[in-house]
Design a protein around this motif. Structure first.
Motif, short mmCIF file in Angstrom:
data_model
loop_
_atom_site.label_atom_id
_atom_site.label_comp_id
_atom_site.label_asym_id
_atom_site.label_seq_id
_atom_site.Cartn_x
_atom_site.Cartn_y
_atom_site.Cartn_z
N PHE A 130 102.75 87.04 20.93
CA PHE A 130 102.94 85.82 21.71
C PHE A 130 102.16 84.61 21.24
N GLY A 131 101.09 84.81 20.45
CA GLY A 131 100.21 83.67 20.26
C GLY A 131 99.86 83.27 18.85
N LYS A 132 100.48 83.85 17.83
CA LYS A 132 100.06 83.55 16.46
C LYS A 132 100.14 82.06 16.15
N GLN A 133 101.26 81.43 16.52
CA GLN A 133 101.41 80.02 16.19
C GLN A 133 100.46 79.14 16.99
N TYR A 134 100.15 79.56 18.23
CA TYR A 134 99.25 78.75 19.06
C TYR A 134 97.81 78.87 18.60
N VAL A 135 97.41 80.04 18.13
CA VAL A 135 96.04 80.22 17.63
C VAL A 135 95.82 79.32 16.43
N ALA A 136 96.78 79.29 15.52
CA ALA A 136 96.65 78.45 14.33
C ALA A 136 96.63 76.96 14.68
N GLN A 137 97.38 76.58 15.73
CA GLN A 137 97.42 75.18 16.14
C GLN A 137 96.15 74.75 16.88
N LEU A 138 95.61 75.65 17.70
CA LEU A 138 94.44 75.31 18.51
C LEU A 138 93.14 75.33 17.70
N PHE A 139 93.06 76.23 16.72
CA PHE A 139 91.82 76.37 15.93
C PHE A 139 92.14 76.29 14.43
N PRO A 140 92.72 75.19 13.97
CA PRO A 140 93.15 75.13 12.56
C PRO A 140 92.02 75.28 11.55
N GLU A 141 90.86 74.64 11.81
CA GLU A 141 89.76 74.67 10.85
C GLU A 141 89.12 76.05 10.77
N LYS A 142 88.89 76.67 11.94
CA LYS A 142 88.26 77.99 11.95
C LYS A 142 89.19 79.04 11.35
N VAL A 143 90.48 78.93 11.66
CA VAL A 143 91.44 79.88 11.10
C VAL A 143 91.53 79.72 9.59
N ALA A 144 91.52 78.48 9.12
CA ALA A 144 91.58 78.23 7.67
C ALA A 144 90.35 78.79 6.97
N LEU A 145 89.17 78.63 7.58
CA LEU A 145 87.94 79.16 6.98
C LEU A 145 87.99 80.68 6.91
N LEU A 146 88.39 81.32 8.01
CA LEU A 146 88.47 82.78 8.02
C LEU A 146 89.53 83.28 7.03
N GLN A 147 90.64 82.55 6.94
CA GLN A 147 91.69 82.94 6.00
C GLN A 147 91.17 82.91 4.56
N ARG A 148 90.40 81.89 4.27
CA ARG A 148 89.83 81.77 2.92
C ARG A 148 88.86 82.90 2.63
N LYS A 149 88.02 83.23 3.61
CA LYS A 149 87.05 84.31 3.41
C LYS A 149 87.73 85.68 3.33
N VAL A 150 88.79 85.86 4.10
CA VAL A 150 89.54 87.12 4.03
C VAL A 150 90.15 87.30 2.65
N GLU A 151 90.72 86.25 2.09
CA GLU A 151 91.31 86.34 0.76
C GLU A 151 90.25 86.60 -0.30
N GLU A 152 89.08 85.98 -0.14
CA GLU A 152 88.01 86.19 -1.12
C GLU A 152 87.47 87.62 -1.06
N ASN A 153 87.57 88.25 0.11
CA ASN A 153 87.03 89.61 0.29
C ASN A 153 88.14 90.64 0.49
N ARG A 154 89.32 90.35 0.00
CA ARG A 154 90.46 91.24 0.19
C ARG A 154 90.19 92.64 -0.37
N SER A 155 89.46 92.73 -1.47
CA SER A 155 89.18 94.03 -2.08
C SER A 155 88.21 94.86 -1.25
N SER A 156 87.41 94.21 -0.41
CA SER A 156 86.47 94.91 0.47
C SER A 156 86.69 94.47 1.92
N LEU A 157 87.95 94.42 2.33
CA LEU A 157 88.31 93.84 3.61
C LEU A 157 87.68 94.59 4.78
#
Length: 273
Positions: A130-157
């Protein structure tokens, strides 16, 4: 719009069920009652505790009913815990302490770990549906930062998620609703929550168990209490130290501070203040 209506319907149905469960208490034991006379308990309105005094009162009342209605108290506690976790409502520390006060340190710890993991998983699923699009809209900067860190640590997720649970650079409830947006696989999410929150749950449950047993300052400074406090400190420090040591060589967490924002954003906020 359909997503919002579906989520509101689920929240409303869960709220009604929890309300009915909390307002239809079974008769208490006839041989004693907390604060009442002739086996009749004083009227008590159930609510989520917001301080230690309310926690003590609620724990005493539920322990009173638990004598003859263990199954009902267990159902009520599990329902309240899952309600909070599933809908990302802060305050799990008080419920963990309540688990220790009502069920004891070991049964309470098992309950807290299972309910934390189950509730977080329900929150993950609700956010995914129900909320994926709303989470990204409400917290764009925090989601972008976490997304970047997740990609950087994908091998040790898995270990990266464990690190975030041990050292909450972002609140647990926010991780629960954001992980679907970050495309975190369900098994990795599930076990990272279960393992990563064991020290936190242990500390809270043990604290609640101790609070229910302490009636004076003499009890607080007894050898048994001091030994329990030492055990709590070790559980808090040892796993965290191991994860922190692992993170220095295997994880990339630079640029994140304790509230989940980047250091650049943090500096901008300080300038604005």
């Amino acid at each position: 719009m359909r997503s919002i209506a579906g989520l509101v319907s689920i929240v409303a149905a869960a709220t009604v069920c929890l309300y009915l469960l909390s307002t239809h208490l079974p008769p208490g034991p006839k041989n004693a009652a907390p604060g009442g006379e002739d086996g009749v308990a004083q009227e008590y309105r159930l609510k989520f505790p917001s301080d230690l005094e309310e926690l003590r009162e609620l724990a005493e009342m539920l322990k009173f009913y638990k004598r003859e209605h263990h199954g009902y108290v267990l159902l009520l506690f599990c329902s309240a815990y899952l309600y909070k976790q599933s809908f990302a409502i802060p305050g799990s520390s008080f419920l963990n302490m309540l688990a220790g006060a009502i069920f004891g340190p070991w049964e309470g710890l098992v309950l807290a770990c299972l309910l934390t993991t189950s509730g977080s998983t329900f929150c993950f699923l609700l956010s995914s549906m129900f909320g994926k699009q709303y989470v990204a809209q409400l917290f764009p900067e925090k989601v972008a930062l976490l997304q970047r860190k997740v990609e950087e640590n994908r091998s040790s997720l898995f270990f990266f998620l464990l690190f975030l649970r041990f050292f909450p650079m972002t609140p647990n409830w926010f991780l629960n609703i954001t992980c679907p947006v970050l495309n975190i696989p369900m098994p990795i999410f599930f076990f990272s929550v279960f393992i990563g929150l064991i020290p936190y749950n242990f500390i809270c449950v043990r604290t609640g168990s101790m609070l229910s047993q302490i009636s004076s300052l003499d009890d607080l400074f007894s050898r048994r209490t001091l030994a329990q406090l030492l055990a709590i400190a070790l559980v808090a420090l040892v796993p965290g130290a191991l994860i922190k040591h692992y993170s220095k060589t295997h994880l990339k967490v630079d640029g994140m501070n304790s509230n989940g924002t980047s250091q650049a954003e943090f500096k901008q906020e300080r300038r604005r203040r």
